[in-house]
Design an enzyme around this catalytic site. Structure first.
Site, PDB file in Angstrom:
ATOM      1  N   ASN A 147       0.816  -1.219   0.000  1.00  0.00           N
ATOM      2  CA  ASN A 147       0.000   0.000   0.000  1.00  0.00           C
ATOM      3  C   ASN A 147       0.851   1.271   0.000  1.00  0.00           C
ATOM      4  OD1 ASN A 147       0.903  -0.048   2.627  1.00  0.00           O
ATOM      5  ND2 ASN A 147      -1.061  -0.643   3.511  1.00  0.00           N
ATOM      6  N   ARG A 285       2.995   7.016  11.670  1.00  0.00           N
ATOM      7  CA  ARG A 285       2.386   6.490  12.890  1.00  0.00           C
ATOM      8  C   ARG A 285       2.072   7.663  13.810  1.00  0.00           C
ATOM      9  NH1 ARG A 285       1.100   2.837  10.394  1.00  0.00           N
ATOM     10  NH2 ARG A 285       1.654   0.655  10.593  1.00  0.00           N
ATOM     11  N   GLN A 314      -5.427   3.210  18.344  1.00  0.00           N
ATOM     12  CA  GLN A 314      -6.428   3.036  17.300  1.00  0.00           C
ATOM     13  C   GLN A 314      -7.364   1.888  17.656  1.00  0.00           C
ATOM     14  OE1 GLN A 314      -3.996   4.853  13.500  1.00  0.00           O
ATOM     15  NE2 GLN A 314      -4.802   2.826  13.355  1.00  0.00           N
ATOM     16  N   HIS A 333      -7.662   5.757   9.892  1.00  0.00           N
ATOM     17  CA  HIS A 333      -6.490   5.137   9.253  1.00  0.00           C
ATOM     18  C   HIS A 333      -6.902   4.431   7.943  1.00  0.00           C
ATOM     19  CE1 HIS A 333      -2.489   2.838  10.157  1.00  0.00           C
ATOM     20  NE2 HIS A 333      -2.595   3.178   8.890  1.00  0.00           N
TER      21      HIS A 333
HETATM   22  P1  NAD Z   1      10.240   1.527   4.023  1.00  0.00           P
HETATM   23  O1  NAD Z   1      10.770   0.421   4.858  1.00  0.00           O
HETATM   24  O2  NAD Z   1      10.325   1.424   2.546  1.00  0.00           O
HETATM   25  O3  NAD Z   1      10.924   2.924   4.432  1.00  0.00           O
HETATM   26  C1  NAD Z   1      11.195   3.312   5.728  1.00  0.00           C
HETATM   27  C2  NAD Z   1      12.326   4.337   5.671  1.00  0.00           C
HETATM   28  O4  NAD Z   1      12.470   4.919   6.968  1.00  0.00           O
HETATM   29  C3  NAD Z   1      13.687   3.722   5.315  1.00  0.00           C
HETATM   30  O5  NAD Z   1      14.245   4.435   4.223  1.00  0.00           O
HETATM   31  C4  NAD Z   1      14.518   3.913   6.600  1.00  0.00           C
HETATM   32  O6  NAD Z   1      15.881   4.120   6.344  1.00  0.00           O
HETATM   33  C5  NAD Z   1      13.847   5.154   7.178  1.00  0.00           C
HETATM   34  N1  NAD Z   1      14.083   5.342   8.608  1.00  0.00           N
HETATM   35  C6  NAD Z   1      13.931   4.438   9.606  1.00  0.00           C
HETATM   36  N2  NAD Z   1      14.225   5.019  10.801  1.00  0.00           N
HETATM   37  C7  NAD Z   1      14.565   6.303  10.542  1.00  0.00           C
HETATM   38  C8  NAD Z   1      14.978   7.392  11.354  1.00  0.00           C
HETATM   39  N3  NAD Z   1      15.114   7.260  12.676  1.00  0.00           N
HETATM   40  N4  NAD Z   1      15.271   8.575  10.747  1.00  0.00           N
HETATM   41  C9  NAD Z   1      15.162   8.721   9.404  1.00  0.00           C
HETATM   42  N5  NAD Z   1      14.777   7.705   8.586  1.00  0.00           N
HETATM   43  C10 NAD Z   1      14.471   6.521   9.140  1.00  0.00           C
HETATM   44  O7  NAD Z   1       8.720   1.703   4.497  1.00  0.00           O
HETATM   45  P2  NAD Z   1       7.512   2.417   3.753  1.00  0.00           P
HETATM   46  O8  NAD Z   1       6.752   1.446   2.925  1.00  0.00           O
HETATM   47  O9  NAD Z   1       8.003   3.661   3.104  1.00  0.00           O
HETATM   48  O10 NAD Z   1       6.605   2.744   5.031  1.00  0.00           O
HETATM   49  C11 NAD Z   1       7.079   3.642   6.030  1.00  0.00           C
HETATM   50  C12 NAD Z   1       6.144   3.641   7.220  1.00  0.00           C
HETATM   51  O11 NAD Z   1       4.862   4.165   6.823  1.00  0.00           O
HETATM   52  C13 NAD Z   1       5.814   2.247   7.784  1.00  0.00           C
HETATM   53  O12 NAD Z   1       6.786   1.800   8.695  1.00  0.00           O
HETATM   54  C14 NAD Z   1       4.475   2.476   8.449  1.00  0.00           C
HETATM   55  O13 NAD Z   1       4.659   2.900   9.776  1.00  0.00           O
HETATM   56  C15 NAD Z   1       3.856   3.617   7.646  1.00  0.00           C
HETATM   57  N6  NAD Z   1       2.745   3.151   6.783  1.00  0.00           N
HETATM   58  C16 NAD Z   1       1.508   3.687   6.989  1.00  0.00           C
HETATM   59  C17 NAD Z   1       0.441   3.275   6.204  1.00  0.00           C
HETATM   60  C18 NAD Z   1      -0.926   3.887   6.362  1.00  0.00           C
HETATM   61  O14 NAD Z   1      -1.913   3.270   5.956  1.00  0.00           O
HETATM   62  N7  NAD Z   1      -1.035   5.067   6.922  1.00  0.00           N
HETATM   63  C19 NAD Z   1       0.623   2.271   5.237  1.00  0.00           C
HETATM   64  C20 NAD Z   1       1.913   1.786   5.028  1.00  0.00           C
HETATM   65  C21 NAD Z   1       2.960   2.204   5.821  1.00  0.00           C
END
Ligand code: NAD
Length: 386
Positions: A147, A285, A314, A333
């Site tokens: 997603n 989050r 949530q 969400h």
């Molecule tokens: P991803 O794993 O592709 O990317 C996460 C990125 O965060 C990576 O590039 C990592 O290096 C970076 N990162 C981690 N810790 C960090 C920090 N302390 N400082 C800076 N960068 C940091 O994940 P994604 O698919 O891009 O998803 C990211 C987040 O979005 C998920 O972990 C989830 O919490 C959230 N998400 C929300 C929904 C929603 O429906 N709202 C859906 C999917 C994901």
């Protein structure tokens, strides 16, 4: 035979199934980085159906029961008398969704004596206490990329909605009004603004790519830098830290996982260093933001708008202050559970289950914790950098 315990959000109030607005979904083969979409041996649903609620069952019942497994689906997840907690002690597999998270706390993981696999039907496994999962040798997996583009689209929508002040304008029309001076007094153009992204992973990078044509200056920070050619083609300025980033921008979008490092970083101190009238969109989050600091910044005018779709906990209680704070564009969400997203994460969940039951390794990109350590995507996105 295994017991699979699945927690999904409740059905629509008007009953299941709903009348769908469209017939079918566009057909996609690959994600933008070339990763293939989920590849289960088969699916027992039609993509585009509402699969993420209790009656949708992620389309898994026939597959699991034909193989002799027990499949329990519930939305009753809170407290010691909940169906989730009653069914947990002999469950082999738990499936949960970030939208309606079944929090797997250390206490619950202690009770789940048979648990081998916790699957997130979606992305973001912070509702599982990952340190305890590591300690207990429980595998944690999520449907990486399922997603991400949906969330990136929602982010762009909310950035535009905040900056242009779209939602109050719709409200004026719905209320029968036409006062244009009222409608535009907080309305700006995104063009020319500085936009910054916290974490340029799958979602953050897709947001940068989608915002580039708006004539903005793009900034980002991440633990890992994007390749030079990507930085150059998008005109990105890299910042070493969130503190450096937020001083230079008008709009911040947040796409880091919730970890010990990111919990509560959007606090009074950081918000106070932003330009007056900045906007934040956080679909990562809820707990990355200090709840009350966001309210204070909107009330004082330090922030001109806040949006996103993630809350803590949530579902958000009826009196959660983000429901009533000024200048917000919060949704429940929903960004990652559009109907196309559901088709992808339902198929991905089935792919993970097929591999698990066949004793095959999971795809590296789906793996967060395995063999008592962070692995795959977990090692890159969740583990503390060494
Ligand atoms: P991803 O794993 O592709 O990317 C996460 C990125 O965060 C990576 O590039 C990592 O290096 C970076 N990162 C981690 N810790 C960090 C920090 N302390 N400082 C800076 N960068 C940091 O994940 P994604 O698919 O891009 O998803 C990211 C987040 O979005 C998920 O972990 C989830 O919490 C959230 N998400 C929300 C929904 C929603 O429906 N709202 C859906 C999917 C994901």
């Amino acid at each position: 035979m295994a017991k699979v315990l699945c927690v999904l959000y409740p059905d629509p109030v008007d009953g299941y199934p709903p009348v769908l607005a469209r017939d079918g979904l566009p057909k996609l083969e690959r994600y933008p980085n070339g990763q293939t979409l989920p590849t289960p041996a088969a699916i027992d649903f039609t993509p585009g159906e509402l699969l993420g609620c209790v009656s949708g069952e992620l389309g898994l019942r026939r597959f699991l029961e034909d193989a002799g497994h027990t499949f329990v689906v519930t939305s009753d997840k809170e407290g010691p008398d909940s169906e989730f907690e009653r069914e947990l002690p002999d469950a082999d597999v738990v499936i949960s969704q970030p939208f309606w998270p079944a929090y797997l706390t250390p206490e619950r993981l202690e009770k789940a004596a048979k648990l081998q696999l916790a699957i997130t039907a979606g992305i973001g496994s912070d509702h599982v206490d990952l340190a305890t999962a590591i300690e207990k040798g429980i595998t944690v997996a999520e449907v990486t990329y399922s997603n991400s583009i949906a969330v990136a689209e929602h982010t762009v929508m909310q950035v535009l909605a905040l900056v242009r002040d779209y939602l109050p304008q719709v409200g004026i029309v719905v209320d029968g009004g036409w006062n244009i001076a009222d409608a535009v007094q907080r309305s700006y153009d995104l063009e020319g603004m500085d936009v910054g992204v916290l974490a340029a992973g799958r979602i953050g990078r897709a947001v940068l790519e989608r915002l580039a044509p708006f004539g903005v200056t793009l900034h980002y920070t991440d633990r890992f830098r994007l390749p030079d050619d990507v930085e150059q083609s998008l005109g990105l300025t890299f910042h070493e830290s969130i503190e450096e980033l937020v001083r230079e921008i008008d709009v911040l979008t947040v796409h880091a996982p919730l970890t010990d490092e990111t919990r509560g970083i959007l606090n009074d101190e950081l918000l106070g260093t932003m330009r007056r009238g900045s906007y934040i969109v956080n679909p990562a989050r809820g707990a990355i933001a200090d709840r009350d600091a966001i309210v204070r910044a909107l009330e004082s005018g330090q922030l001109a708008g806040y949006a996103g779709d993630v809350w803590y906990p949530q579902p958000a209680p009826a009196d959660h202050p983000w429901r009533t704070m000024p200048h917000h564009g919060m949704t429940p969400h929903t960004s990652g559970t559009s109907l196309p997203s559901q088709a992808k994460y339902a198929a991905g969940t089935r792919e993970i289950l097929e591999a698990f039951f066949a004793g095959r390794p999971l795809r590296d990109e789906y793996t967060i914790v395995a063999g008592g350590a962070y692995a795959g995507t977990g090692a890159r996105s969740y583990a503390k950098p060494s």
